[in-house]
Design an enzyme around this catalytic site. Structure first.
Site, PDB file in Angstrom:
ATOM      1  N   TYR A 151     -87.235  27.352 -66.090  1.00  0.00           N
ATOM      2  CA  TYR A 151     -86.246  28.405 -65.811  1.00  0.00           C
ATOM      3  C   TYR A 151     -86.939  29.661 -65.290  1.00  0.00           C
ATOM      4  CZ  TYR A 151     -82.370  31.679 -66.920  1.00  0.00           C
ATOM      5  OH  TYR A 151     -81.374  32.624 -66.888  1.00  0.00           O
TER       6      TYR A 151
ATOM      7  N   GLY B  45     -79.364  30.923 -46.913  1.00  0.00           N
ATOM      8  CA  GLY B  45     -79.109  30.425 -45.555  1.00  0.00           C
ATOM      9  C   GLY B  45     -77.660  30.656 -45.156  1.00  0.00           C
TER      10      GLY B  45
ATOM     11  N   VAL C 211     -75.020  23.480 -55.158  1.00  0.00           N
ATOM     12  CA  VAL C 211     -75.588  24.427 -54.175  1.00  0.00           C
ATOM     13  C   VAL C 211     -76.987  24.030 -53.700  1.00  0.00           C
ATOM     14  CG1 VAL C 211     -74.239  26.449 -54.910  1.00  0.00           C
ATOM     15  CG2 VAL C 211     -76.491  26.048 -55.919  1.00  0.00           C
TER      16      VAL C 211
ATOM     17  N   ARG D 245     -77.187  28.986 -77.464  1.00  0.00           N
ATOM     18  CA  ARG D 245     -77.627  30.375 -77.484  1.00  0.00           C
ATOM     19  C   ARG D 245     -77.242  31.012 -78.810  1.00  0.00           C
ATOM     20  NH1 ARG D 245     -76.506  32.187 -71.216  1.00  0.00           N
ATOM     21  NH2 ARG D 245     -74.698  30.823 -71.358  1.00  0.00           N
TER      22      ARG D 245
ATOM     23  N   LYS E  68     -84.564  22.925 -59.265  1.00  0.00           N
ATOM     24  CA  LYS E  68     -83.961  22.721 -57.941  1.00  0.00           C
ATOM     25  C   LYS E  68     -82.969  23.833 -57.594  1.00  0.00           C
ATOM     26  CE  LYS E  68     -82.656  18.703 -56.354  1.00  0.00           C
ATOM     27  NZ  LYS E  68     -81.968  17.384 -56.311  1.00  0.00           N
TER      28      LYS E  68
ATOM     29  N   THR F 299     -73.021  22.920 -66.240  1.00  0.00           N
ATOM     30  CA  THR F 299     -72.932  23.610 -67.543  1.00  0.00           C
ATOM     31  C   THR F 299     -71.665  24.463 -67.644  1.00  0.00           C
ATOM     32  OG1 THR F 299     -74.272  25.462 -66.708  1.00  0.00           O
ATOM     33  CG2 THR F 299     -75.445  23.707 -67.870  1.00  0.00           C
ATOM     34  N   GLY F 300     -70.889  24.529 -66.577  1.00  0.00           N
ATOM     35  CA  GLY F 300     -69.647  25.319 -66.573  1.00  0.00           C
ATOM     36  C   GLY F 300     -68.435  24.422 -66.756  1.00  0.00           C
TER      37      GLY F 300
ATOM     38  N   ASP G  86     -69.123  25.591 -57.673  1.00  0.00           N
ATOM     39  CA  ASP G  86     -69.776  25.186 -58.924  1.00  0.00           C
ATOM     40  C   ASP G  86     -69.799  23.663 -59.002  1.00  0.00           C
ATOM     41  OD1 ASP G  86     -70.317  24.862 -61.859  1.00  0.00           O
ATOM     42  OD2 ASP G  86     -69.980  27.025 -61.876  1.00  0.00           O
ATOM     43  N   ASN G  87     -70.897  23.099 -59.523  1.00  0.00           N
ATOM     44  CA  ASN G  87     -70.923  21.636 -59.716  1.00  0.00           C
ATOM     45  C   ASN G  87     -70.597  21.252 -61.161  1.00  0.00           C
ATOM     46  OD1 ASN G  87     -73.234  22.342 -61.081  1.00  0.00           O
ATOM     47  ND2 ASN G  87     -74.582  20.867 -60.074  1.00  0.00           N
TER      48      ASN G  87
HETATM   49  P1  NAD Z   1     -73.472  29.223 -67.333  1.00  0.00           P
HETATM   50  O1  NAD Z   1     -74.242  27.984 -67.577  1.00  0.00           O
HETATM   51  O2  NAD Z   1     -72.241  29.462 -68.109  1.00  0.00           O
HETATM   52  O3  NAD Z   1     -73.080  29.359 -65.798  1.00  0.00           O
HETATM   53  C1  NAD Z   1     -73.882  28.837 -64.756  1.00  0.00           C
HETATM   54  C2  NAD Z   1     -72.968  28.092 -63.809  1.00  0.00           C
HETATM   55  O4  NAD Z   1     -73.753  27.573 -62.711  1.00  0.00           O
HETATM   56  C3  NAD Z   1     -72.283  26.886 -64.469  1.00  0.00           C
HETATM   57  O5  NAD Z   1     -70.902  26.925 -64.246  1.00  0.00           O
HETATM   58  C4  NAD Z   1     -72.953  25.691 -63.789  1.00  0.00           C
HETATM   59  O6  NAD Z   1     -72.096  24.566 -63.739  1.00  0.00           O
HETATM   60  C5  NAD Z   1     -73.310  26.268 -62.428  1.00  0.00           C
HETATM   61  N1  NAD Z   1     -74.382  25.537 -61.749  1.00  0.00           N
HETATM   62  C6  NAD Z   1     -75.606  25.217 -62.245  1.00  0.00           C
HETATM   63  N2  NAD Z   1     -76.308  24.530 -61.314  1.00  0.00           N
HETATM   64  C7  NAD Z   1     -75.519  24.436 -60.218  1.00  0.00           C
HETATM   65  C8  NAD Z   1     -75.667  23.841 -58.932  1.00  0.00           C
HETATM   66  N3  NAD Z   1     -76.795  23.179 -58.583  1.00  0.00           N
HETATM   67  N4  NAD Z   1     -74.648  23.938 -58.044  1.00  0.00           N
HETATM   68  C9  NAD Z   1     -73.495  24.584 -58.370  1.00  0.00           C
HETATM   69  N5  NAD Z   1     -73.299  25.158 -59.576  1.00  0.00           N
HETATM   70  C10 NAD Z   1     -74.299  25.078 -60.485  1.00  0.00           C
HETATM   71  O7  NAD Z   1     -74.513  30.439 -67.528  1.00  0.00           O
HETATM   72  P2  NAD Z   1     -74.276  32.012 -67.505  1.00  0.00           P
HETATM   73  O8  NAD Z   1     -74.746  32.542 -68.795  1.00  0.00           O
HETATM   74  O9  NAD Z   1     -72.930  32.325 -67.016  1.00  0.00           O
HETATM   75  O10 NAD Z   1     -75.346  32.454 -66.418  1.00  0.00           O
HETATM   76  C11 NAD Z   1     -74.962  32.767 -65.090  1.00  0.00           C
HETATM   77  C12 NAD Z   1     -76.182  33.277 -64.312  1.00  0.00           C
HETATM   78  O11 NAD Z   1     -76.669  34.478 -64.921  1.00  0.00           O
HETATM   79  C13 NAD Z   1     -77.340  32.285 -64.273  1.00  0.00           C
HETATM   80  O12 NAD Z   1     -77.950  32.335 -62.994  1.00  0.00           O
HETATM   81  C14 NAD Z   1     -78.299  32.833 -65.315  1.00  0.00           C
HETATM   82  O13 NAD Z   1     -79.621  32.495 -65.022  1.00  0.00           O
HETATM   83  C15 NAD Z   1     -78.047  34.327 -65.222  1.00  0.00           C
HETATM   84  N6  NAD Z   1     -78.376  34.994 -66.499  1.00  0.00           N
HETATM   85  C16 NAD Z   1     -77.552  34.881 -67.572  1.00  0.00           C
HETATM   86  C17 NAD Z   1     -77.896  35.511 -68.764  1.00  0.00           C
HETATM   87  C18 NAD Z   1     -77.024  35.450 -69.998  1.00  0.00           C
HETATM   88  O14 NAD Z   1     -77.392  36.018 -71.023  1.00  0.00           O
HETATM   89  N7  NAD Z   1     -75.867  34.837 -69.971  1.00  0.00           N
HETATM   90  C19 NAD Z   1     -79.105  36.227 -68.863  1.00  0.00           C
HETATM   91  C20 NAD Z   1     -79.929  36.269 -67.749  1.00  0.00           C
HETATM   92  C21 NAD Z   1     -79.567  35.673 -66.563  1.00  0.00           C
HETATM   93  N1  UDP Z   2     -82.169  31.584 -82.112  1.00  0.00           N
HETATM   94  C1  UDP Z   2     -82.091  31.349 -83.482  1.00  0.00           C
HETATM   95  N2  UDP Z   2     -81.230  30.386 -83.930  1.00  0.00           N
HETATM   96  C2  UDP Z   2     -80.430  29.663 -83.106  1.00  0.00           C
HETATM   97  C3  UDP Z   2     -80.488  29.921 -81.716  1.00  0.00           C
HETATM   98  C4  UDP Z   2     -81.378  30.894 -81.256  1.00  0.00           C
HETATM   99  O1  UDP Z   2     -82.793  31.979 -84.276  1.00  0.00           O
HETATM  100  O2  UDP Z   2     -79.672  28.801 -83.608  1.00  0.00           O
HETATM  101  C5  UDP Z   2     -83.100  32.611 -81.639  1.00  0.00           C
HETATM  102  C6  UDP Z   2     -84.062  32.127 -80.566  1.00  0.00           C
HETATM  103  O3  UDP Z   2     -85.202  31.541 -81.148  1.00  0.00           O
HETATM  104  C7  UDP Z   2     -84.380  33.414 -79.834  1.00  0.00           C
HETATM  105  C8  UDP Z   2     -83.090  34.228 -79.951  1.00  0.00           C
HETATM  106  O4  UDP Z   2     -82.345  33.641 -81.014  1.00  0.00           O
HETATM  107  O5  UDP Z   2     -85.422  34.109 -80.486  1.00  0.00           O
HETATM  108  C9  UDP Z   2     -82.239  34.211 -78.690  1.00  0.00           C
HETATM  109  O6  UDP Z   2     -82.080  32.875 -78.293  1.00  0.00           O
HETATM  110  P1  UDP Z   2     -81.125  32.415 -77.112  1.00  0.00           P
HETATM  111  O7  UDP Z   2     -81.196  30.919 -77.046  1.00  0.00           O
HETATM  112  O8  UDP Z   2     -79.802  33.019 -77.267  1.00  0.00           O
HETATM  113  O9  UDP Z   2     -81.729  33.021 -75.766  1.00  0.00           O
HETATM  114  P2  UDP Z   2     -83.150  33.606 -75.303  1.00  0.00           P
HETATM  115  O10 UDP Z   2     -83.023  35.055 -75.459  1.00  0.00           O
HETATM  116  O11 UDP Z   2     -84.260  33.050 -76.134  1.00  0.00           O
HETATM  117  O12 UDP Z   2     -83.219  33.163 -73.886  1.00  0.00           O
END
Ligand code: NAD
Ligand code: UDP
Length: 311
Positions: A145, A102, A57, A186, A91, A35-36, A31-32
């Site tokens: 995204y 890879g 990554v 979120r 990216k 956002t974590g 992880d970099n």
């Molecule tokens: P998060 O931001 O908490 O976790 C993502 C992690 O990836 C972070 O720790 C961040 O530092 C790391 N990261 C980002 N870019 C990087 C890079 N270039 N190199 C190394 N590390 C990197 O988000 P999350 O909610 O835990 O999401 C995890 C995965 O699940 C993501 O791929 C996201 O797209 C997918 N996902 C999550 C949800 C959800 O509702 N939480 C929904 C759909 C998909």
């Molecule tokens: N949302 C909201 N108020 C907030 C944050 C989000 O009404 O303070 C709404 C947003 O517009 C979306 C839904 O909640 O319709 C879910 O948003 P989220 O950012 O959690 O993720 P999304 O499902 O849109 O990727």
């Protein structure tokens, strides 16, 4: 197995590390920290089967020794995060997925991509089955995204077809639980923290847009089942229990006992109006479905944020 989890210090990634370790695997989290946070994996320090490597990554990944499976979760995931880091998001979806594939190919490892319901965009089919190709605005603010994940999926399938790799694609729907950042924007952490602080809850638009919330332990169980299966996917992993955002604000207010009410703010551009997974395939192919009811999952998540605020 010896499993590499990219994004392992993130919200879902850190819970996945916990689950894989509990199942007896060895885990390397990469992880970099864009956002974590290492706070999410601090409890794993000293575990001889766990290792953390701080690395981006999108750069060449070197891991010594055997790797049996790559779980590729690295990517900003909240709309606020991916709009703050649009280039990094593109990216990591494109270059990061290429590097992770890879590495898996070099090691002869299996590969799982954490994709998203955002590949369906603002959907015109409801609920969303995996066969739906989506309705995405490539040049809108969410395009960074959505398109990154779409190219990531295309790359996984190209590696599967061209190199004969064992790959999996999970399309994750809105997942919530402890270890989300209070400020990730979120809806779940935002509403909970507003209610806990006695502030009005900010509903975007009229709140008639819908989402379906899946507790993190259910999502992680689905990812592990998919890893263990022979199903390449894509497979929807989410909870089909759908509600409007306005109703969700009311539920949070009621549970926390907030009297600060609700305020409305502008609806962000391209905010999907409806979202609910069709999980027929996950039920059939993985024998998986969510088991944690919303009230229970929210209870645990509220406790987590209450402790964060207090201590
Ligand atoms: P998060 O931001 O908490 O976790 C993502 C992690 O990836 C972070 O720790 C961040 O530092 C790391 N990261 C980002 N870019 C990087 C890079 N270039 N190199 C190394 N590390 C990197 O988000 P999350 O909610 O835990 O999401 C995890 C995965 O699940 C993501 O791929 C996201 O797209 C997918 N996902 C999550 C949800 C959800 O509702 N939480 C929904 C759909 C998909
Ligand atoms: N949302 C909201 N108020 C907030 C944050 C989000 O009404 O303070 C709404 C947003 O517009 C979306 C839904 O909640 O319709 C879910 O948003 P989220 O950012 O959690 O993720 P999304 O499902 O849109 O990727």
């Amino acid at each position: 197995m010896r499993i590499l989890v990219t994004g392992g210090a993130g919200f879902i990634g850190s819970h996945l590390c916990d689950a894989l370790l509990a199942a007896g695997h060895e885990v390397i989290a990469l992880d970099n920290l864009i956002t974590g946070s290492t706070d999410n994996i601090a409890h794993l320090a000293g575990n001889p089967r766990f290792r953390f490597i701080r690395h981006d990554v999108t750069e060449y990944i070197f891991i010594g020794g055997r790797v049996d499976f790559v779980m590729h979760l690295a990517s900003p995931a909240s709309p606020v995060d991916y709009m703050t880091y649009p280039i990094q998001t593109l990216k990591v979806g494109a270059l990061g997925t290429h590097k992770a594939l890879g590495l898996a190919r070099e090691k002869g490892a299996g590969f799982l991509l954490a994709s998203t319901s955002e590949v369906y965009g603002d959907p015109l089919v409801h609920p969303q089955p995996e066969t739906y190709w989506g309705n995405v605005n490539p040049v809108g603010p969410r395009g960074v995204y959505d398109e990154a994940k779409r190219v990531a999926e295309a790359m996984v399938f190209a590696y599967m077809r061209y190199h004969g790799m064992k790959t999996r694609v999970a399309r994750i729907f809105n997942t919530y639980g402890p270890r989300m950042r209070a400020d990730d924007g979120r809806v779940v952490p935002t509403f909970i923290n507003q209610a806990l602080r006695g502030e009005p809850i900010t509903v975007f638009g009229d709140g008639s847009q819908t989402r379906s919330f899946c507790y993190v332990s259910d999502t992680v169980a689905g990812l592990v089942r998919l890893m263990e299966s022979d199903c390449p996917g894509p497979v929807n992993i989410g909870n089909p229990d759908e509600m409007t955002v306005l109703r969700f604000a009311e539920v949070i207010s009621e549970i926390i006992g907030s009297r600060a009410g609700i305020v409305h703010r502008d609806l962000p551009m391209d905010d999907p109006k409806i979202r609910r997974p069709d999980i027929t395939m996950a039920r059939r192919e993985l024998g998986w479905e969510p088991v944690v009811p919303l009230e229970k999952g929210l209870g645990r998540t509220i406790e987590y944020f209450r402790e964060k605020i207090c201590c």
